[in-house]
Design an enzyme around this catalytic site. Structure first.
Site, PDB file in Angstrom:
ATOM      1  N   GLU A 541       0.947  -0.916  -0.123  1.00  0.00           N
ATOM      2  CA  GLU A 541      -0.212   0.440  -0.056  1.00  0.00           C
ATOM      3  C   GLU A 541       0.892   1.016  -0.032  1.00  0.00           C
ATOM      4  O   GLU A 541       1.600   1.322   0.272  1.00  0.00           O
ATOM      5  CB  GLU A 541      -1.148   0.034   1.248  1.00  0.00           C
ATOM      6  CG  GLU A 541      -1.620   1.615   0.970  1.00  0.00           C
ATOM      7  CD  GLU A 541      -2.737   1.513   2.532  1.00  0.00           C
ATOM      8  OE1 GLU A 541      -2.606   0.452   3.302  1.00  0.00           O
ATOM      9  OE2 GLU A 541      -3.730   2.330   2.407  1.00  0.00           O
ATOM     10  N   ASN A 597      -4.438   5.573  -1.753  1.00  0.00           N
ATOM     11  CA  ASN A 597      -5.690   6.026  -0.923  1.00  0.00           C
ATOM     12  C   ASN A 597      -6.314   6.610  -1.869  1.00  0.00           C
ATOM     13  O   ASN A 597      -5.408   7.470  -2.671  1.00  0.00           O
ATOM     14  CB  ASN A 597      -5.109   6.311  -0.299  1.00  0.00           C
ATOM     15  CG  ASN A 597      -4.861   5.265   0.265  1.00  0.00           C
ATOM     16  OD1 ASN A 597      -5.710   4.385   1.747  1.00  0.00           O
ATOM     17  ND2 ASN A 597      -3.695   4.719   0.870  1.00  0.00           N
ATOM     18  N   GLU A 629      -8.117   1.860  -2.922  1.00  0.00           N
ATOM     19  CA  GLU A 629      -8.664   1.980  -1.938  1.00  0.00           C
ATOM     20  C   GLU A 629      -9.591   3.446  -1.659  1.00  0.00           C
ATOM     21  O   GLU A 629      -9.400   4.509  -1.452  1.00  0.00           O
ATOM     22  CB  GLU A 629      -7.971   2.031  -0.945  1.00  0.00           C
ATOM     23  CG  GLU A 629      -6.066   0.795  -1.154  1.00  0.00           C
ATOM     24  CD  GLU A 629      -5.749   0.624   0.135  1.00  0.00           C
ATOM     25  OE1 GLU A 629      -6.123   1.122   1.077  1.00  0.00           O
ATOM     26  OE2 GLU A 629      -5.691  -0.112   0.820  1.00  0.00           O
ATOM     27  N   ASP A 659     -12.051   0.088   1.493  1.00  0.00           N
ATOM     28  CA  ASP A 659     -10.680   0.567   2.760  1.00  0.00           C
ATOM     29  C   ASP A 659     -11.674   0.244   3.791  1.00  0.00           C
ATOM     30  O   ASP A 659     -12.876   0.472   4.485  1.00  0.00           O
ATOM     31  CB  ASP A 659     -10.178   1.880   2.573  1.00  0.00           C
ATOM     32  CG  ASP A 659      -8.342   1.657   3.518  1.00  0.00           C
ATOM     33  OD1 ASP A 659      -8.384   0.693   4.447  1.00  0.00           O
ATOM     34  OD2 ASP A 659      -7.925   2.942   2.871  1.00  0.00           O
ATOM     35  N   GLU A 716      -6.362  -5.483   7.929  1.00  0.00           N
ATOM     36  CA  GLU A 716      -5.670  -4.759   8.159  1.00  0.00           C
ATOM     37  C   GLU A 716      -4.912  -4.696   9.679  1.00  0.00           C
ATOM     38  O   GLU A 716      -5.730  -4.696  10.622  1.00  0.00           O
ATOM     39  CB  GLU A 716      -5.919  -2.856   7.950  1.00  0.00           C
ATOM     40  CG  GLU A 716      -6.336  -2.742   6.577  1.00  0.00           C
ATOM     41  CD  GLU A 716      -6.406  -1.102   6.085  1.00  0.00           C
ATOM     42  OE1 GLU A 716      -5.474  -0.342   6.661  1.00  0.00           O
ATOM     43  OE2 GLU A 716      -8.271  -0.831   7.379  1.00  0.00           O
TER      44      GLU A 716
HETATM   45  P1  C2E Z   1      -5.018   3.861   5.674  1.00  0.00           P
HETATM   46  O1  C2E Z   1      -5.783   4.098   4.266  1.00  0.00           O
HETATM   47  O2  C2E Z   1      -5.728   2.695   6.617  1.00  0.00           O
HETATM   48  O3  C2E Z   1      -3.272   3.118   6.165  1.00  0.00           O
HETATM   49  C1  C2E Z   1      -3.466   2.254   7.319  1.00  0.00           C
HETATM   50  C2  C2E Z   1      -2.818   3.057   8.247  1.00  0.00           C
HETATM   51  O4  C2E Z   1      -2.565   1.859   9.195  1.00  0.00           O
HETATM   52  C3  C2E Z   1      -0.994   3.751   7.561  1.00  0.00           C
HETATM   53  O5  C2E Z   1      -0.717   4.462   8.442  1.00  0.00           O
HETATM   54  C4  C2E Z   1      -0.129   2.291   8.754  1.00  0.00           C
HETATM   55  O6  C2E Z   1       1.156   2.787   9.000  1.00  0.00           O
HETATM   56  C5  C2E Z   1      -1.071   1.786   9.637  1.00  0.00           C
HETATM   57  N1  C2E Z   1      -0.704   0.717  10.367  1.00  0.00           N
HETATM   58  C6  C2E Z   1      -0.303  -0.139   9.076  1.00  0.00           C
HETATM   59  N2  C2E Z   1      -0.105  -1.736  10.085  1.00  0.00           N
HETATM   60  C7  C2E Z   1      -0.525  -0.920  11.330  1.00  0.00           C
HETATM   61  C8  C2E Z   1      -0.111  -1.389  12.312  1.00  0.00           C
HETATM   62  O7  C2E Z   1      -0.513  -3.275  12.532  1.00  0.00           O
HETATM   63  N3  C2E Z   1      -0.354  -1.009  13.819  1.00  0.00           N
HETATM   64  C9  C2E Z   1      -0.966  -0.127  13.030  1.00  0.00           C
HETATM   65  N4  C2E Z   1      -0.949   0.589  14.663  1.00  0.00           N
HETATM   66  N5  C2E Z   1      -1.004   0.961  12.689  1.00  0.00           N
HETATM   67  C10 C2E Z   1      -0.303   0.209  11.610  1.00  0.00           C
HETATM   68  P2  C2E Z   1      -0.280   6.005   8.156  1.00  0.00           P
HETATM   69  O8  C2E Z   1       0.418   5.573   7.277  1.00  0.00           O
HETATM   70  O9  C2E Z   1       0.001   6.634   9.138  1.00  0.00           O
HETATM   71  O10 C2E Z   1      -1.682   6.077   7.646  1.00  0.00           O
HETATM   72  C11 C2E Z   1      -2.823   6.809   8.268  1.00  0.00           C
HETATM   73  C12 C2E Z   1      -4.020   7.320   6.825  1.00  0.00           C
HETATM   74  O11 C2E Z   1      -3.887   8.095   6.102  1.00  0.00           O
HETATM   75  C13 C2E Z   1      -4.138   6.513   5.953  1.00  0.00           C
HETATM   76  O12 C2E Z   1      -4.816   4.985   6.555  1.00  0.00           O
HETATM   77  C14 C2E Z   1      -5.090   6.799   4.637  1.00  0.00           C
HETATM   78  O13 C2E Z   1      -6.548   7.225   5.302  1.00  0.00           O
HETATM   79  C15 C2E Z   1      -4.751   8.317   5.024  1.00  0.00           C
HETATM   80  N6  C2E Z   1      -3.349   8.520   3.964  1.00  0.00           N
HETATM   81  C16 C2E Z   1      -2.198   8.254   3.661  1.00  0.00           C
HETATM   82  N7  C2E Z   1      -1.467   7.930   2.158  1.00  0.00           N
HETATM   83  C17 C2E Z   1      -2.627   8.779   2.324  1.00  0.00           C
HETATM   84  C18 C2E Z   1      -3.104   8.830   1.159  1.00  0.00           C
HETATM   85  O14 C2E Z   1      -1.839   9.366  -0.374  1.00  0.00           O
HETATM   86  N8  C2E Z   1      -3.852   9.525   0.232  1.00  0.00           N
HETATM   87  C19 C2E Z   1      -5.027  10.049   0.767  1.00  0.00           C
HETATM   88  N9  C2E Z   1      -5.877   9.611   0.480  1.00  0.00           N
HETATM   89  N10 C2E Z   1      -4.807   9.308   2.142  1.00  0.00           N
HETATM   90  C20 C2E Z   1      -3.792   8.507   2.333  1.00  0.00           C
HETATM   91 CA    CA Z   2      -5.590   2.841   2.941  1.00  0.00          CA
HETATM   92 CA    CA Z   3      -7.272   1.210   6.422  1.00  0.00          CA
END
Ligand code: C2E
Ligand code: CA
Ligand code: CA
Length: 757
Positions: A541, A597, A629, A659, A716
């Site tokens: 991802e 995403n 997603e 998602d 996830e």
């Molecule tokens: P998401 O799409 O649900 O992404 C998954 C988030 O869960 C990611 O946080 C990831 O680092 C985190 N994660 C993965 N495995 C684990 C785990 O085992 N435990 C825990 N506690 N966390 C885990 P991240 O990277 O901080 O992203 C947060 C949210 O930000 C994403 O949730 C998504 O909604 C948004 N996001 C990130 N990148 C983009 C992007 O390029 N475009 C858009 N529109 N939204 C984004």
């Molecule tokens: Ca996602």
């Molecule tokens: Ca997610």
């Protein structure tokens, strides 16, 4: 002195008078000046003729005097007609009669002159007068030709004056009457001398008197009476009530409007003074003043404009005075109505924004011992209400909201409508109870028919710590506080404080930096591996990261919500998708896929399908390797079109993933309807590191149901070996989580998983 000398003197005086007046008339700027002057000059030769006749005792000069007299009179009556026409304002410049009159004049003059040779018109006889010889004219029959011409001219002038007199308003007819009657008198006077043949012909005295009278009436006569009449007639009809007073202050005239105002019938003016008393109280008691007066009368509320003026003569003595009273009620009512309209919002009856600002500014400027707070209230879901139920319904909702808001602080609130769906309120700080307000706003509904409809209202509150700020800036602060609530459905009130301010500044800075950050590749994708049930990495991802030169390494939570709010998220996503495509192109010898995403907001700002199709075309990659997603919240509005869009994307070969399934208001029902390939089950179910009983059951069901629906389940947030094995047992096919790997730089990902493969 004998009578002949007296008449000689009279004729000399008359000649001089005519010459002087004639000159004055010719120099006058008035239109009547020229014809009048000519008429007066034309009187001089006959007068001089008479002077000759009366003063000499020999025949020849007397004969010459006669020619002067008769031929002169021809010209006199000719110019008299001209003058009369000018006096009556009649133009005959191009009239046929004018030629005829001139022709007759010439005929008569020639005929008279011919008498010198023919002697047909008149002769001379010698008589005694004052003891000396006196020659007088003896008319023969043809002399009557001359008289006919003279009388015809006079009759024409008289007729013109008479007609003019009869066909003018009474006041003007006098102007013509004066000339008419004096001309008539002259004619009678002359006729008397013609007929009586008195030795001394005095007709020229009559003519001259007439000439001088005309001179006065044409140039100098100011018809005072006429002026008075005009002024009185005008004042009587004037819409203002007028009261005239003499030098003692006694009222001596009131116009119609004045009588109506004071309700005084007839001509009795004794009641004027007592009834006018209240009007005088409006003034300052002086000689000259203007003022206004409001009064409740039997005819209702009245607004008057008063003017008092005292008129003095050159030496400062009072001639009299007047008071005018104008009923200005209607204009005043219009003005009040207009002002009300400008100050109040048509729909809700609350103040308009400019007026609200003005009221607030005033209120804050008044001395007050308790602080105020300024509330900015925003109806969050109003656009939705308008879209779904229509504008008319929306208007009804706004009205109800306005009415309800008003009831919150009935005593001291100043209310206004700031824009379509935002309101502004100023109240004493002590009256704003945040907890109470939260409660009220949680259950804030408007009823439409029998259906209560929940309205989400967010309030930003700014405590007025600096009353010198302009009101719009205070509202900006309250608005900023409210905007911090974003899509929060549980909190409704936010106070403005330094943190809010800092946040706002932060948001501004971050938003300002974005464009540059993308260009300079401060923003980069991190990749988190996705593994299958045998633990093998099958894809990743793409998660956004920002290496900010000032703030360091920023996780998406720091900026994504801000960009979702202001729409800049589309820029981020577009860029992220492109990065993902670049990677996939690099990895073409590999089966690895990348999930990107897609924010629900992206759909507002671009044609998502078009954008993605172009990208895969440009990079020549299989669409199925770019997975999309999408969160359930996409489906909140415009469901029909969104469903079509997803179907379209799938037809184009993309894989669509749902998602964060289970995190929001997901309904299992949706699974059935949505055209998707995969669900990403949210990590809420795995929160407790070991699966508790309930979560366990839910997960099991989601997994088995999605499998039944041909939708691949992915979990996830997998952090432990146990979670992994439990989920595998439940039938989950794909996994993502720290247990396998955290999101990592593209470089790291490629060394570990791409080159190794
Ligand atoms: P998401 O799409 O649900 O992404 C998954 C988030 O869960 C990611 O946080 C990831 O680092 C985190 N994660 C993965 N495995 C684990 C785990 O085992 N435990 C825990 N506690 N966390 C885990 P991240 O990277 O901080 O992203 C947060 C949210 O930000 C994403 O949730 C998504 O909604 C948004 N996001 C990130 N990148 C983009 C992007 O390029 N475009 C858009 N529109 N939204 C984004
Ligand atoms: Ca996602
Ligand atoms: Ca997610």
């Amino acid at each position: 002195m004998n009578i002949r000398s007296v008449f000689s003197l009279i004729f000399i005086t008359l000649s001089v008078a005519l010459a002087v007046c004639g000159r004055v008339a010719l120099q006058s700027k008035k239109a009547i000046g020229k014809p009048l002057g000519r008429m007066l000059y034309s009187l001089i030769p006959p007068v001089l003729g008479n002077l000759l006749i009366v003063s000499v005792s020999t025949k020849l000069p007397a004969v010459i005097g006669c020619y002067f007299y008769y031929i002169g009179i021809d010209f006199t009556v000719f110019f008299l007609l001209h003058y009369t026409l000018a006096y009556c304002n009649i133009s005959w410049e191009s009239h046929k009669l004018r030629g005829l009159v001139s022709f007759l004049l010439v005929i008569d003059v020639v005929q008279l002159a011919a008498n010198i040779f023919l002697g047909h018109a008149f002769g001379m006889e010698r008589i005694e007068l004052s003891g000396r010889a006196y020659y007088r004219m003896v008319p023969y029959l043809p002399q009557n030709l001359h008289r006919m011409f003279v009388y015809a001219m006079l009759a024409a002038s008289l007729t013109i004056l008479l007609l003019k007199m009869l066909h003018s308003s009474r006041i003007y007819s006098r102007r013509y009457g004066v000339i008419f009657f004096s001309m008539l008198a002259v004619i009678l006077w002359c006729t008397f001398y013609v007929v009586s043949r008195t030795p001394l012909d005095r007709s020229m005295i009559g003519y001259t008197a007439f000439g001088l009278l005309s001179f006065y009436f044409s140039l100098y006569y100011r018809p005072v009476k006429l002026l008075n009449r005009i002024l009185l007639d005008i004042s009587a009809e004037l819409p203002d009530a007028l009261f005239f007073f003499d030098d003692t202050g006694e009222c001596n005239w009131v116009n119609n409007e004045g009588r109506q105002l004071l309700e005084i019938p007839g001509k009795d003016l004794s009641e004027v003074a007592p009834k006018l008393q209240p009007f005088f109280e409006g003034g300052d008691g002086g000689d000259n003043w203007t003022s206004t007066l409001e009064m409740n009368t039997t005819k209702g509320w009245k607004h008057y404009v008063l003017e008092r003026k005292t008129i003095r003569d050159g030496r400062g003595y009072v001639d009299g005075s007047f008071l005018s009273v104008r009923d200005d009620t209607q204009a005043q009512l219009n003005l009040m109505q207009e002002t009300y309209r400008a100050q109040h919002d048509d729909l809700t009856g609350l103040y308009t924004r400019p007026y609200l600002y003005e009221r607030i500014q005033k209120k804050l400027a008044e001395p007050h011992d308790q602080p105020y707070c300024l509330v900015f209230a925003n109806v969050r879901n109003f656009k939705l209400i308008n879209d779904v139920f229509g504008v008319e319904f929306g208007d009804g909702v706004l009205k109800q909201i306005a009415a309800t808001l008003r009831r919150f602080f009935p005593m001291d609130g100043v209310y206004g409508r700031l824009s379509g769906d935002t309101f502004g309120i100023l109240i004493p700080r002590s009256q704003f109870d945040t907890e109470m307000m939260e409660k009220k706003l949680t259950n804030f509904t408007v009823s439409t028919g029998d259906m209560p409809y929940h309205v989400l209202i967010h309030m930003g509150v700014y405590e007025v710590t600096d009353p010198s700020l302009v009101v719009s800036v205070m509202f900006d602060r309250a608005r900023i506080a409210a905007s911090g609530l974003r899509n929060d459905f549980h909190t409704h009130v936010a106070w403005y404080d330094e943190k809010v301010r800092e946040n706002m500044l932060w948001e501004q800075q971050i938003s300002g930096d974005l464009e540059n950050a993308i260009l300079q590749r401060q923003i980069v994708p991190y990749l988190q591996p996705l593994v299958n049930d045998s633990g093998k990495v099958v894809g990743a991802e793409a998660l956004v990261r920002w290496n900010h030169p000032e703030f360091g390494f920023l996780p998406p939570i720091k900026f994504i919500p801000i960009f979702e709010q202001n729409g800049m998220i589309a820029e981020v996503d577009r860029y992220m998708w492109r990065c993902a495509c670049e990677r996939l192109q690099e990895w073409k010898d590999n089966d690895l896929f990348i999930s990107v995403n897609i924010s629900p907001k992206d759909f507002y700002f671009m044609d998502v399908a078009e954008e993605l199709k172009n990208l895969v075309k440009e990079f020549q990659i299989e669409p199925s390797r770019l997975r999309l997603e999408i969160t359930e919240s996409v489906m909140i509005s415009d469901v029909e079109n969104k469903l079509k869009l997803l179907a379209h994307l799938r037809e184009a070969g993309f894989l669509v993933e749902m998602d964060d399934f289970g995190s929001g208001y997901s309904s299992l029902n949706m699974l059935k309807n949505m055209p998707i390939d995969l669900i990403k089950i949210d990590m809420v179910f795995l929160r407790n590191s070991d699966l508790d009983d309930k979560s366990n059951k839910i997960l099991r069901h989601i997994i088995s149901m999605s499998t039944d629906l041909n939708i691949v389940p992915l979990t996830e947030g997998v952090e432990t070996q146990k979670q992994f094995s439990d989920l595998t047992l439940m039938g989950c096919k794909l996994f993502q989580g720290y247990f396998f790997a955290k999101p990592m730089s593209v470089g790291d990902f490629e060394t570990q998983y791409v080159r190794a493969a």
